[in-house]
Design an enzyme around this catalytic site. Sequence first.
Site, PDB file in Angstrom:
ATOM      1  N   GLN A 202       0.846  -1.188   0.000  1.00  0.00           N
ATOM      2  CA  GLN A 202       0.000   0.000   0.000  1.00  0.00           C
ATOM      3  C   GLN A 202       0.890   1.250   0.000  1.00  0.00           C
ATOM      4  OE1 GLN A 202      -3.787  -0.751   0.171  1.00  0.00           O
ATOM      5  NE2 GLN A 202      -2.508  -2.338  -0.752  1.00  0.00           N
ATOM      6  N   ALA A 243     -11.791   1.364   4.604  1.00  0.00           N
ATOM      7  CA  ALA A 243     -10.811   0.645   3.796  1.00  0.00           C
ATOM      8  C   ALA A 243      -9.984   1.606   2.934  1.00  0.00           C
ATOM      9  CB  ALA A 243     -11.514  -0.390   2.933  1.00  0.00           C
ATOM     10  N   HIS A 244      -9.028   1.027   2.196  1.00  0.00           N
ATOM     11  CA  HIS A 244      -8.093   1.848   1.428  1.00  0.00           C
ATOM     12  C   HIS A 244      -8.799   2.643   0.322  1.00  0.00           C
ATOM     13  CE1 HIS A 244      -7.109  -1.972  -1.191  1.00  0.00           C
ATOM     14  NE2 HIS A 244      -8.389  -1.678  -1.209  1.00  0.00           N
ATOM     15  N   ASN A 245      -8.326   3.871   0.174  1.00  0.00           N
ATOM     16  CA  ASN A 245      -8.756   4.783  -0.889  1.00  0.00           C
ATOM     17  C   ASN A 245     -10.220   5.208  -0.792  1.00  0.00           C
ATOM     18  OD1 ASN A 245      -6.447   2.947  -2.503  1.00  0.00           O
ATOM     19  ND2 ASN A 245      -6.299   5.172  -2.724  1.00  0.00           N
TER      20      ASN A 245
END
Length: 353
Positions: A202, A243-245
């Site tokens: 990431q 979560a990511h993004n």
Amino acid sequence: MTDKPTLAQLAQQLGAELRLAPGADANQPVSGLNTLQDADAGQVSFLASANYRRFLADTRACAVLLSADFADECPVSALIVDNPYHAFARATAIFDTAPQPAPGIHPAATVDPDAEVDPSASIGAGAVIEARARIGAGALIGANCVVGEGAEIGAGTRLYPGAIVYHGCSIGRDCVIHSQAVIGADGFGFAPHQRQWIKIHQLGGVEIGDEVEIGACSCIDRGALGNTVIGRGVKIDNQVQIAHNVQIGDYSAMAACSAVAGSAVIGKHCTLAGGAGVVGHVTVADGSHITARTLVTKSIDSAGSYSSGTPFSDSRNWRRNAVRYGQLDQMARRLKELEKQLEDLARRDGTED
């Protein structure tokens, strides 16, 4: 606050009209806040909902924050405001008992020589501030917190004990990060290959705006490439997963145990009630309100209230209905066939006439 305000001073600070009860004293010190039911003679209470009106007549509070609509019913002194709940929120700041540590770095803290810590900031025992991290003016970094390499903590922001901010993440001004919250852990990214999972490192970070509050044990993952972005004034309850993004717009709020999957976009002024979920790569329009336990599986294009899930019932009926739920497709097909048969009968009857 150490000095207790008087009723008159409290009214002035809140912009309230003070209507004294017979025999009351505007210079009476106020010891704190409490509910209508539990307040004593030195405390102020509030009435923000007609649902609690029944407790007003018997309150022992010295004064009550309420709107003009209920002022004539108040048996004690009244602090009259347009929005009692907003006034109550402001009053809690006046009576806040959270300790305010003195500026400086505790001897048991570890601060890398390449970190920048404003002299007015407070660094608690056991805290770790890594290289090139920047701690703003008046920031409070609690005991055993970790601020990773190159991370930035804005002025006036408070990290409660045990909060973790990973490398390269930035937190704005006047934020509150509660204990055991984790900002910037890896997003859940793995590529399947030959029946194995290959980690996708990431490479982004987390960007948190000003005046954000994040509850205990909540996690905000770093972006895979770009940043995960939390807008200004967002409020996130305990045990929430971002979560990511993900992007969350300004002044949205998320209640406990809600979760947002990767790359979803939540608009401004949205609310997610407890246990709500949003799948990845969808967009939720500004002003949307997602009720408890709702699962958002596709984009929401216009503001409104949205619900899913099954309301509870007694277990016997629930089990019976759960069986029927599995039969819905079959029932729908049979209904459609019956409708077709009725249409055929109607046509034949019309022909015979």
